[in-house]
Design a protein around this motif. Sequence first.
Motif: not given
Lengths: 124, 482, 381
Positions: B166-169, B259-276
């Motif tokens: 979907k568009e938002l996550i 709880m947070g709602l994010f724009d999926k495209e932007t999250v993907i563009k920045v590379g998602g969550y940082d594991h470190s």
Amino acid sequence: MSKILIAEDEVLMLKALEFKLKKDGYQVDVAADGRQAMEKVKNETYDLILTDIMMPFVGGMEILSYVKNDPIKKHTPVLLISAVGLENIVLEGFSLGADDFIYKPFNLNELSVRIKRYVKQNAF
Amino acid sequence: MREFLATFETIFNNAIFYYAIFVMGSYLILTLLSAIEMSGYIRKNSYVNYREILVSPLAPSVSILAPAYNEEATIIENIRSLLSLHYGHYEVIIINDGSKDGTFQQMFDYYKLEKVDFVVNYQIKCNEIRGVYKSKLPSFSKLTVVDKVNGGKSDALNAGINVAAKELIMCIDVDCIVLEDAILKLAKPYLEEKYKVIATGGVVRIANSCKVEDGKLVEINMPKNLWPRFQVLEYIRAFLMGRMAWSRLNGLLIISGAMGLFDKETVIKVGGYDHSTVGEDMELVIRMRRYMYEQDRRFKVVYIPDPLCWTEAPQDLQILGRQRNRWTRGTIESLWMHKDLFFNPRYGVLGMLSYPYWLFFEWMAPIIEFLGITVFILLAFMGNINWEFSFILIAMVYFFSITLSTIAILFEEMSYQQYTKGTDLVKLLLSAFLEPIMYHPLTVYWSIKGNLDKFTGKNNWGAMTRKGFKSTEAATETKQTT
Amino acid sequence: MNFFGTIFSYIRETYVDRLSYFPSNIKISLMIILFCAIAIVELYIYIIFRRVIKANQNKQTKYWKERIGNMLASVVVYDESENTAEIAVHFYDKLKKLPLKNSTVNQILTSEIITYHKNFTGKIPEVLALLYAKLKLDKRSKKKIDSKHWETKIEGIREANEMGISEMAEEIIKYTDDENGLLRMEAQAAYLKLSNKDPFHFLDRAQERILDWHQLVLFEIITKNKKLTIPSFSKWLRSPNDTVVMFCLKLIDHFMQFDAAEEVQRLLKHHNTRIVKKSIEIIGKLELEELEKHMFEIYFDHTDEIKLEILNSLGKISSGKYADFLSSRIHSNDSKIKRAALYAIKRDADHGEARLLEIYHHTSPENQALITHVLDNRIKQ
């Protein structure tokens, strides 16, 4: 005297339905939210259940699926009231065994006739 | 020597005084801003009929992502309540992060899962996904279960993002109680802001002693135990005052991991969550903001003050301490990773305001406080202390913090008034008096300990992810403002 | 007592006798303490007063809600007459006795009449509309619309809207392009329902943005209201207001207005990419085969987002003219493009699956897995 449960979270609608069905000669039990309704459904036997779909805590769908999965109560007709005509809600409702759907806004007299029919059918 | 100590004492008193004035001034400004923002939000939304968004084909579609690690006791109930949210167009993705208990089997049996031929498009790096499962039953068609190799919370969320359609996550903690209107309210800003919305965050409230039935919040009570009660006060202050003000400034740095709602495209563009980092929720928001500034695009991060998400707060001091320790480390790590933002005008509010604020207040305030107390004790030992002046300074800070808490309680009264019982209100007001002397010193201690652990390399994150993201502590993320 | 006595005398001494001897920072600190102490006491008093007043109000509201609710429910179930005017007169005498000057009572009566009006069909809403007018509640709604405060205006507009008071349409049109977004939308929504002669007139004069949220609300009204005559929305596609264009495209899409094809083709060159994207979506949805080539022409000029949409639409049209183009996308480096192209091929009911299987035999194992994924109907695209 046939016994009917009305579950509806909008106080005014609940009141109108209660008045109408009492006038039609039924014994009426009311629940102002899904939780109360569920409790009543579990503890008592009704000849018909009229429930709104969107209620706080427990939705009409859950009540429906409880009734239809209970070996003794499953023949109780369940009528769902819904303000929104979402296709998948309707499909889900019927697949869970709903007997009928009532859409807001509706005609009160027509509802009364429908209820009469379901109660009669169920009596046999 | 005596003379020197006397001069030092004057300077020390003055330093404390000016620092306190500065801090108090900032809080007053934040309070004012949040008052404006709150009343605006409430005025605006009292006219909104949320049912419209519910059925509309024009409403944005949402994928809910909930990582699960060893949750066998509650997973079925949690999923059921997620599937009954009020929204038209959404899916629920549960990511089983290599649980060692029966979490997966429970889901598999109850929801009649079967594996589908899903080819994951690894747009963001994450550990191997072993399989994607859907339910055989049409009534659970909204549900998708992802089974993957353990990699921690961030990794699980990234896997979920790769599967989301979907568009938002919406990223949530699976053990939170999410109110039915949550998606509706969080999604609305995406439709009404002039600029692109990249994220919306919600309030986290404390569910201790509340009545919960079938995964739903039925009755709200003040926690019986004192420690969670202090946290209620702390959360009200942080969420209704702190974050609301930052939302007004469009400088909100943290969106709760609960709880947070994010724009999926932007999250993907920045590379998602940082594991470190252990502060992955804060770090992601910083990175998304950075990205938007670097692209020269106007954007907003919006914050919704409605109480939509309830969680069990730790009442065991040891667990609470561990949680705070982790938050401190998360803050340090996020700040360090983005150190070039510090007073960097290229990054607007983020660089000039949010970042320095976070550095000076959230990270350094406990350290300064700790140093202050240490110096005070040393001076006292050497007999060079004006007890009366020190007492007056301390009294000032004490009175100010009670005032601030009381204002926060007033905000709560005027907005949502979740605690309807009179006795609960009295309890809350009283805990404002006890908090600065009982609870606050502990938070300073935990924070100092977090700093020490971080800088001595103890508890470093390499080992952390292996253990999984959640021990017994609530994985809620918040930041205190006092 | 002695202990408190000492404290009091200390405080008095500090603030009265010794104040001027303190250094300035301590003086200020003492002032701040005093200020905070007073603030705390005042806040407490305020919070407690609020609770008490609110509890009283709630009690009153509850009482009136119950009483008025009972009266109205008996209106709703009244079946001794079929004549609406007669029923209205019958109940008017009872309702008139309520203390309507009391604004709480008035507000409760108004909102309860609206609730029943909204939820029922048949003679009930007619009776309620008559009662609403007889009780002069409509005059009150009108007064609200003329108020200075936008919140009150919105309330009035809502009431007029819910009760279907068409005479107020002319009054409301002037707010459909108001600076205040909430008021603007409320006015547009009401105008749509109330205007008998030209409910879409507000689109002609809209200069302010129609936010996505407002579009959504208006869209619901337009698509659910069966009484509305739907115009051809293509006439607004030349509007200088992008949000109007966007909104009309959504409606063209919903009502499948094929007559808009020519205008939609023009929009493929629009400067706003959201509009371009929506136009492409419409071409696919309405299967406007004649526009396929124009869509293909712009394929390579655009970003992935638009490319994906074009692939989707080519799939929906499935004319076969671009089958080779779609098949060749399997060589793309971008897996999203690949995926979209494969789904587009699958959409061709006659040849799609066969074509996918053909590609399957001549491609890498990764692509094969992707094709299996696309062919799995349990996975939603």
